[in-house]
Design a protein around this motif. Structure first.
Motif, short mmCIF file in Angstrom:
data_model
loop_
_atom_site.label_atom_id
_atom_site.label_comp_id
_atom_site.label_asym_id
_atom_site.label_seq_id
_atom_site.Cartn_x
_atom_site.Cartn_y
_atom_site.Cartn_z
N LEU A 172 0.83 -1.21 0.00
CA LEU A 172 0.00 0.00 0.00
C LEU A 172 0.87 1.26 0.00
CD1 LEU A 172 -2.74 -1.10 2.55
CD2 LEU A 172 -3.07 -0.69 0.10
N CYS A 173 1.93 1.25 0.77
CA CYS A 173 2.84 2.40 0.83
C CYS A 173 3.54 2.62 -0.50
CB CYS A 173 3.84 2.24 1.97
SG CYS A 173 3.07 2.29 3.62
N HIS A 174 3.97 1.54 -1.14
CA HIS A 174 4.60 1.66 -2.46
C HIS A 174 3.62 2.21 -3.50
CE1 HIS A 174 8.74 0.25 -2.46
NE2 HIS A 174 8.40 -0.63 -1.53
N ALA A 175 2.37 1.81 -3.41
CA ALA A 175 1.36 2.24 -4.39
C ALA A 175 0.89 3.66 -4.16
CB ALA A 175 0.16 1.28 -4.35
N ASP A 176 1.12 4.21 -2.99
CA ASP A 176 0.66 5.54 -2.62
C ASP A 176 1.62 6.59 -3.18
OD1 ASP A 176 0.01 7.95 -1.28
OD2 ASP A 176 -0.77 6.83 0.43
N LYS A 177 1.15 7.39 -4.10
CA LYS A 177 2.00 8.42 -4.74
C LYS A 177 2.43 9.51 -3.78
CE LYS A 177 1.60 6.64 -8.87
NZ LYS A 177 2.43 5.52 -9.09
N ALA A 178 1.74 9.66 -2.64
CA ALA A 178 2.10 10.69 -1.67
C ALA A 178 3.13 10.19 -0.65
CB ALA A 178 0.84 11.17 -0.94
N MET A 179 3.50 8.92 -0.75
CA MET A 179 4.46 8.34 0.19
C MET A 179 5.70 7.85 -0.55
SD MET A 179 2.39 5.99 2.89
CE MET A 179 1.28 6.72 4.07
N ILE A 180 6.80 7.87 0.17
CA ILE A 180 8.03 7.28 -0.32
C ILE A 180 8.30 6.06 0.55
CG2 ILE A 180 10.52 7.59 -0.62
CD1 ILE A 180 9.90 10.63 -0.85
N ALA A 181 8.35 4.88 -0.05
CA ALA A 181 8.62 3.64 0.68
C ALA A 181 10.09 3.28 0.45
CB ALA A 181 7.71 2.52 0.20
N VAL A 182 10.83 3.14 1.54
CA VAL A 182 12.28 2.95 1.47
C VAL A 182 12.67 1.60 2.06
CG1 VAL A 182 14.53 3.90 2.12
CG2 VAL A 182 12.58 5.45 1.77
N PRO A 183 13.13 0.66 1.23
CA PRO A 183 13.62 -0.61 1.77
C PRO A 183 14.96 -0.40 2.48
CG PRO A 183 13.86 -0.59 -0.61
CD PRO A 183 13.18 0.70 -0.23
N LEU A 184 15.14 -1.09 3.59
CA LEU A 184 16.35 -0.96 4.40
C LEU A 184 17.18 -2.23 4.37
CD1 LEU A 184 14.59 0.53 7.56
CD2 LEU A 184 15.76 1.82 5.75
N THR A 185 18.43 -2.12 4.72
CA THR A 185 19.26 -3.30 4.90
C THR A 185 19.38 -3.67 6.37
OG1 THR A 185 21.28 -1.98 4.96
CG2 THR A 185 20.61 -2.87 2.82
N THR A 186 19.08 -2.73 7.26
CA THR A 186 19.08 -2.97 8.70
C THR A 186 18.12 -1.98 9.35
OG1 THR A 186 20.44 -3.12 10.69
CG2 THR A 186 21.10 -1.48 9.06
N GLU A 187 17.52 -2.40 10.44
CA GLU A 187 16.49 -1.59 11.10
C GLU A 187 17.00 -0.24 11.57
OE1 GLU A 187 15.38 -5.90 11.41
OE2 GLU A 187 17.21 -4.76 11.82
N GLU A 188 18.24 -0.19 12.02
CA GLU A 188 18.80 1.07 12.54
C GLU A 188 18.75 2.18 11.50
OE1 GLU A 188 21.67 -2.15 14.20
OE2 GLU A 188 20.38 -1.88 12.47
N GLU A 189 18.90 1.83 10.23
CA GLU A 189 18.85 2.84 9.17
C GLU A 189 17.52 3.59 9.20
OE1 GLU A 189 19.29 0.43 5.67
OE2 GLU A 189 21.47 0.53 5.74
N GLY A 190 16.44 2.91 9.54
CA GLY A 190 15.13 3.53 9.57
C GLY A 190 15.01 4.59 10.65
N ILE A 191 15.72 4.42 11.74
CA ILE A 191 15.70 5.44 12.80
C ILE A 191 16.42 6.69 12.31
CG2 ILE A 191 16.44 5.96 15.16
CD1 ILE A 191 15.97 2.90 15.70
N GLY A 192 17.53 6.52 11.64
CA GLY A 192 18.23 7.66 11.04
C GLY A 192 17.39 8.36 9.99
N LEU A 193 16.68 7.59 9.17
CA LEU A 193 15.80 8.19 8.16
C LEU A 193 14.67 8.98 8.82
CD1 LEU A 193 15.56 5.37 5.48
CD2 LEU A 193 16.60 7.62 5.22
N ALA A 194 14.12 8.46 9.91
CA ALA A 194 13.05 9.17 10.62
C ALA A 194 13.56 10.50 11.18
CB ALA A 194 12.47 8.30 11.73
N ALA A 195 14.78 10.49 11.73
CA ALA A 195 15.37 11.72 12.24
C ALA A 195 15.59 12.72 11.11
CB ALA A 195 16.70 11.42 12.95
N GLY A 196 16.13 12.24 10.00
CA GLY A 196 16.36 13.11 8.85
C GLY A 196 15.07 13.66 8.27
N ALA A 197 14.04 12.83 8.21
CA ALA A 197 12.75 13.29 7.70
C ALA A 197 12.23 14.43 8.58
CB ALA A 197 11.74 12.14 7.67
#
Length: 184
Positions: free
Chosen positions: A46-71
């Motif tokens: 659903l997130c990939h199909a949503d044009k208003a969202m950017i869905a980002v695959p990660l290689t490790t969970e910690e990367e997602g915390i950094g992305l949330a901070a950057g966002a």
């Protein structure tokens, strides 16, 4: 040959992944990072199909915390999708959100609970709520499909309006237990 299959949770007419997606949209989440996970499969789609969202695959969970901070620093809202086993990989990174006071919204599919077949999933599945608490992350439990929209909306409000770290723990009973079965 042994193949990984998934057993389904009890039949439900409520589309809880759709409800979670609607909650994310209603709270203006624009970035969703994730590790591939069968429990999050439909939500990720659903997130990939949503044009208003950017869905980002990660290689490790910690990367997602950094992305949330950057966002957040860039003026956007983000959410991180992971499995309970990934919580153990993020202990140091999870404390970043509470120490730096930026919003962190995490949706965690639980393992090591109802119908678990894999003994390696049990310890972290059982420890997840306490690991989150000790890392400064408030955990809300999602047990019933009909509560998905309200629970994720409540978590998003806590995260984005109170600048907190909040995780929604989606019970294994709701997502369905996995199994390895013999296939002809």
């Amino acid at each position: 040959m042994r193949r990984k299959t998934s057993t389904t949770a009890p039949e439900t007419a409520i589309d809880w992944p759709g409800a979670i997606h609607r909650a994310l949209k209603s709270h203006r989440v624009r970035q969703v990072s994730y590790l591939p996970d069968a429990g999050h499969k439909r939500l990720i789609e659903l997130c990939h199909a949503d044009k208003a969202m950017i869905a980002v695959p990660l290689t490790t969970e910690e990367e997602g915390i950094g992305l949330a901070a950057g966002a957040w620093l860039g003026g956007e809202r983000a959410a991180l999708l992971m499995q309970s086993s990934g919580v153990g990989n993020c202990v140091n990174s999870l404390t970043l959100a509470s120490n730096c006071r930026f919003p962190l919204l995490v949706v965690v599919t639980m393992r090591g609970e109802w119908g678990e077949f894999n003994p390696w999933q049990v310890p972290m599945g059982q420890a997840t709520p306490e690991v989150l608490r000790l890392s400064g992350v408030r955990a809300l439990r999602l047990e019933r499909a009909e509560d998905a929209l309200a629970t994720v909306s409540s978590a998003a409000k806590l995260a984005f309006e109170a600048y907190g770290a909040v995780a929604v723990l989606v019970s294994q009973r709701l997502i369905g237990a996995k199994s390895f079965e013999e296939k002809p």
